[in-house]
Enzyme design. Structure first.
Site, PDB file in Angstrom:
ATOM      1  N   ARG A 570       5.674   5.460   4.842  1.00 20.29           N
ATOM      2  CA  ARG A 570       6.906   4.785   5.205  1.00 20.29           C
ATOM      3  C   ARG A 570       7.966   5.006   4.120  1.00 20.29           C
ATOM      4  O   ARG A 570       7.644   5.101   2.937  1.00 20.29           O
ATOM      5  CB  ARG A 570       6.656   3.283   5.396  1.00 20.29           C
ATOM      6  CG  ARG A 570       6.014   2.919   6.719  1.00 20.29           C
ATOM      7  CD  ARG A 570       6.832   3.366   7.914  1.00 20.29           C
ATOM      8  NE  ARG A 570       8.002   2.548   8.101  1.00 20.29           N
ATOM      9  CZ  ARG A 570       8.172   1.697   9.119  1.00 20.29           C
ATOM     10  NH1 ARG A 570       7.252   1.573  10.049  1.00 20.29           N
ATOM     11  NH2 ARG A 570       9.278   0.986   9.233  1.00 20.29           N
ATOM     12  N   LYS A 575       8.104   2.988  -2.742  1.00 20.55           N
ATOM     13  CA  LYS A 575       7.275   4.190  -2.662  1.00 20.55           C
ATOM     14  C   LYS A 575       7.940   5.376  -3.374  1.00 20.55           C
ATOM     15  O   LYS A 575       7.328   6.413  -3.567  1.00 20.55           O
ATOM     16  CB  LYS A 575       6.961   4.522  -1.199  1.00 20.55           C
ATOM     17  CG  LYS A 575       6.050   3.458  -0.559  1.00 20.55           C
ATOM     18  CD  LYS A 575       5.718   3.795   0.882  1.00 20.55           C
ATOM     19  CE  LYS A 575       4.942   2.701   1.582  1.00 20.55           C
ATOM     20  NZ  LYS A 575       3.526   2.614   1.189  1.00 20.55           N
ATOM     21  N   LYS A 681      -7.067  10.060   2.093  1.00 25.15           N
ATOM     22  CA  LYS A 681      -7.142  11.117   3.112  1.00 25.15           C
ATOM     23  C   LYS A 681      -6.856  12.489   2.483  1.00 25.15           C
ATOM     24  O   LYS A 681      -7.539  13.471   2.774  1.00 25.15           O
ATOM     25  CB  LYS A 681      -6.152  10.821   4.245  1.00 25.15           C
ATOM     26  CG  LYS A 681      -6.532   9.605   5.068  1.00 25.15           C
ATOM     27  CD  LYS A 681      -5.362   9.074   5.890  1.00 25.15           C
ATOM     28  CE  LYS A 681      -5.660   7.653   6.355  1.00 25.15           C
ATOM     29  NZ  LYS A 681      -4.464   6.941   6.785  1.00 25.15           N
TER      30      LYS A 681
END
Length: 831
Positions: A570, A575, A681
């Site tokens: 996002r 971030k 991931k």
């Protein structure tokens, strides 16, 4: 006599996809044609690609149904304790391929569709993502469901069947434009409506205290219609259930309030009730205190708790009758996990059922409630914490507000006894926040009403105990736990990166797919050139495939031998996509200054959605696209640097990009990212991580060895110290020439020649009120990126054999090029 199989031959026979038997393929073809004919009422002359997808989906679903029914029968017979995972978000993505992987049908379906003259990938691409989530919280919920089914736990996911999921993002003239995600337009072959379990949910009304007990009367009723989706475990014949509720107006909705002339309007007004499940709020880490949102939160809770109580009362030795009338054993058979505070109303709702319907005493009801409920916290950001105004609750859920007040009274009574005279502590710990507008602190309600509270990474859990919930931790330290987030290796390795999954299985077998600890067996292959070669080959194939995708969709020529440097998540100030932007600009300026230097080529990709009302986040997207427009068309730079904003980032796009990535950007300000699951991931798929010591990065660094990650920047203690001493962005701006140059280019219109002040709000924020201290980590980040480039260059030289195709062996080298090869931890690749 046949020759004995060599180890190499044995390895070749292993397939993580499952073998395709002739009978299996024949059955699949027969069932495919049967569904095309009888379910879709088409023949091959008029069928569309979408019809073929639906025929295949229904064929695969047939393999779930028997297992699904048997699993539920088994739960009724054995009467295990059931886990109820309550979440307002389930970011599921596509279902077809995941189901084929978990049922070992992928090879057989591939062969069947090939024999039918169809392309499996084309059919898979027709499926819409079930985008019923914003980001990490919703995707975690989806991974949890897969994990619980694979572990054979009797677990249920409960949420809302949003008609419109997370918006589709289009980039128009560099700006984000939102389009509605009409994912149900063509139907959903994976769900089954269960109208027989429809439940009423009440709103508004008033409370009467009578001799017979408390009554909530004159309410408006909305019906909750459940839709069930099967959740298959990995090759264990377990199929659990995700039950999503859809809002329906009752038949008599408002009709009695109108005369004959008002009939049409009355029918149209049914939409007001049905709007509850219309759309997912597109906010990530941001609280929006809208009445409709509170309605959604209570709707899912009220419907789910009725379902839980119904199942508890009848669930014994296969009985469908009510066999348990006493709810005192509820905590022995039911665990309710609250995924953040969004389902927090489960606590007062369960109390309401126990008090008003089951007529338990307060003490008994509270004991049952706290032993049944547990709470997961997902954020420390103040703007994300839910605080509902009491006047809104009074209007919408008056009985629940009464119960919350009573919970708070008893809670504060206890605190006052423990800390006599400490009025400030009482204020801090109250569920009710006084002020201009009285509000209920939902996190406090969750802590008080639960027996367990967890953060989602160790550092996050420690921060909760030390700061946000310090008072509560001091009172009830036994409640506080840590559960570091995880990801399902089925979707995030076996499904999205079958080449790598196969390479691993050839060396250590397939057990790692259920138990990632097994990957430690790869340490014995740390010097095995053939493993390094095979991994490099898979990575390069993934990069070539994704390069073709990028060139098709973005019309930018990609150098597949460049480092694929990726930040997908996002778009949010914490971030720090802006830190990434400053690195891109610095790199661009350096290449322009010394165009003849041997630069390490990079393709930098940033993707993610900005909340529609988040001005700064949308402006960050515009800045990324603007930088890309300048960099990608600069002939001096050529293919040594490309910048792409990945449009409409979602689960399906993640499955394409993560296997192709070389570098994973996890660069949040230390102490702000609760966990992150994208970081895992990328690591599982062999990308190295550049990041701060934040969230799960900390534990990844411990597992893999900090020397095998690119860690930079301030730690949590440094950020705290800077908060106390003060952060002066201008000091960095004036002291660091490359940073000043980059900021001046943004401010002066270099990247927005038609509108010089386009990014003035970003410049002003970074220079004067940046909560997330981008400049403080700039120097360390740039230096760390230089190490990344140096290692990538070395890895290109260290190819195992000269005749190999050019490939990125970044993921097979120690960070220190002089270190011996045995120093590299394989856990870096596959943790």
């Amino acid at each position: 006599m046949p020759k004995p199989l060599t180890d190499q031959d044995k390895r070749k026979q292993i397939s993580v996809r499952g073998l395709a038997g002739v009978e299996n393929v024949s059955d699949l073809k027969t069932n495919f044609n049967r569904h095309l004919h009888f379910t879709l009422v088409k023949d091959r002359n008029v069928a569309t690609k979408r019809d073929y997808y639906f025929a295949l989906a229904n064929t695969v679903r047939d393999h779930l149904v028997g297992r699904w029914i048997r699993t539920q029968q088994h739960y009724y017979e054995k009467d295990p304790k059931r886990v109820y995972y309550l979440s307002l978000e389930f970011y599921m993505g596509r279902t077809l391929q995941n189901t084929m992987v978990n049922l070992a049908l992928e090879n057989a379906c591939d062969e069947a569709t090939y024999q039918l003259g169809l392309d499996m990938e084309e059919l898979q691409d027709i499926e819409e993502d079930a985008g019923l989530g914003n980001g990490g919280l919703g995707r975690l919920a989806a991974c949890f469901l897969d994990s619980m089914a694979s572990l054979g736990l009797a677990a249920y996911g409960y949420g809302i069947r949003y008609e419109f999921g997370i918006f589709n993002q289009k980039i128009v003239n560099g700006w984000q434009v939102e389009e509605a995600d009409d994912w149900l337009r063509y139907g959903n072959p994976w769900e089954k409506a269960r109208p027989e379990y429809m439940r009423p949910v009440h709103f508004y009304g008033r409370v009467e205290h009578t001799a017979e007990g408390v009554k909530w009367v004159d309410t408006q009723v909305v019906l909750a219609l459940p839709y069930d989706t099967p959740v298959p475990g990995y090759r264990n014949n377990v199929v659990n259930t995700m039950r999503l509720w859809s809002a329906k107006a009752p038949c008599d909705f408002n009709l009695k309030d109108f005369n004959v002339g008002g009939y049409i309007q009355a029918v149209l007004d049914r939409n007001v009730a049905e709007n509850i499940s219309r759309v997912l709020y597109p906010n990530d880490n941001f609280f929006e205190g809208k009445e409709l949102r509170l309605k959604q939160e209570y709707f899912v809770v009220a419907a789910t708790l009725q379902d839980i109580v119904r199942r508890f009362k009848s669930s014994k030795f296969g009985s469908t009758e009510v066999v348990r009338v006493d709810l005192s054993t509820l905590p022995d058979k039911v665990a309710i996990q609250l995924n953040d505070t969004h389902p927090a109303m489960a606590i007062p709702e369960l109390m309401r059922i126990l008090l008003d319907t089951e007529h338990q005493t307060w003490e008994k009801a509270w004991d049952i409630c706290t032993r049944t409920c547990a709470y997961t916290n997902h954020t420390v950001l103040p703007e994300a914490l839910e605080r509902w105004p009491t006047d809104l609750l009074q209007n919408l859920l008056p009985r629940h507000l009464e119960i919350i007040y009573e919970i708070n009274r008893r809670h504060l009574e206890r605190i006052a006894k423990l800390y006599p005279g400490d009025h400030d502590r009482l204020r801090r710990m109250s569920l009710v926040e006084e002020g201009d507008q009285k509000k209920i602190n939902m996190a406090h309600l969750c802590i008080v009403g639960s027996h367990a509270v967890n953060g989602v990474a160790r550092i996050h859990s420690d921060i909760l105990k030390a700061t946000l919930f310090k008072d509560f931790y001091e009172v009830d330290p036994h409640k506080f736990q840590n559960k570091t987030n995880g990801i399902t290796p089925r979707r995030w390795l076996v499904m999205c990166n079958p080449g790598l999954a196969e390479v691993i299985a050839e060396r250590i077998g397939e057990d790692y797919i259920r138990d990632l600890d097994q990957l430690k067996k790869l340490l014995t292959f740390v010097d095995d050139d053939s493993l390094i070669h095979d991994i490099a080959k898979v990575k390069q194939e993934n990069k070539l495939k994704f390069s073709a995708y990028l060139e098709e969709h973005y019309k930018v020529k990609i150098n597949p031998n460049s480092m694929f440097d990726v930040q997908v998540k996002r778009i949010h100030e914490y971030k720090r996509q802006l830190l990434n932007c400053l690195h891109i600009i610095t790199l661009y300026n350096r290449i322009k200054k010394e165009p003849n230097k041997n630069w390490t080529p990079r393709t930098i990709m940033i993707g993610g959605k900005a909340a529609p009302g988040y001005h700064t986040a949308k402006l960050i997207i515009r800045l990324i696209t603007a930088i890309g427009e300048i960099v990608n068309h600069d002939t001096v730079v050529g293919d040594r640097l490309k910048v792409i904003f990945l449009e409409n980032y979602k689960v399906t796009l993640a499955e394409k990009i993560i296997p192709a990535s070389d570098l994973s950007e996890q660069i949040s300000t230390a102490g702000t990212e609760a966990s992150g699951t994208g970081n895992m991931k990328f690591m599982l798929n062999g990308a190295l991580t550049i990041g701060t010591m934040d969230g799960a990065n900390v534990e990844m660094a411990e597992e893999a060895g900090e020397e095998n990650l690119f860690i930079f920047g301030m730690r949590v203690d440094d950020v705290d110290a800077m908060d106390k001493s003060g952060y002066d962005a201008m000091d960095y701006y004036n002291r660091i020439p490359e940073l000043k140059q980059a900021m001046d280019q943004i401010a002066g219109g270099f990247f927005s020649p038609d509108q010089h002040d386009l990014f003035k709000d970003i410049v002003n924020m970074l220079l004067h009120h940046d909560r997330f201290k981008v400049f403080a980590d700039y120097e360390a980040y740039i230096k760390c990126q230089e190490k990344v480039s140096a290692l990538y260059k070395v890895s290109q030289v260290m190819r195992p054999q000269k005749h190999d195709p050019p490939t990125a062996l970044l993921n097979t080298c120690p960070l220190n090029p002089e270190a011996s090869r045995t120093n590299v931890s394989e856990e870096t690749l596959f943790n």
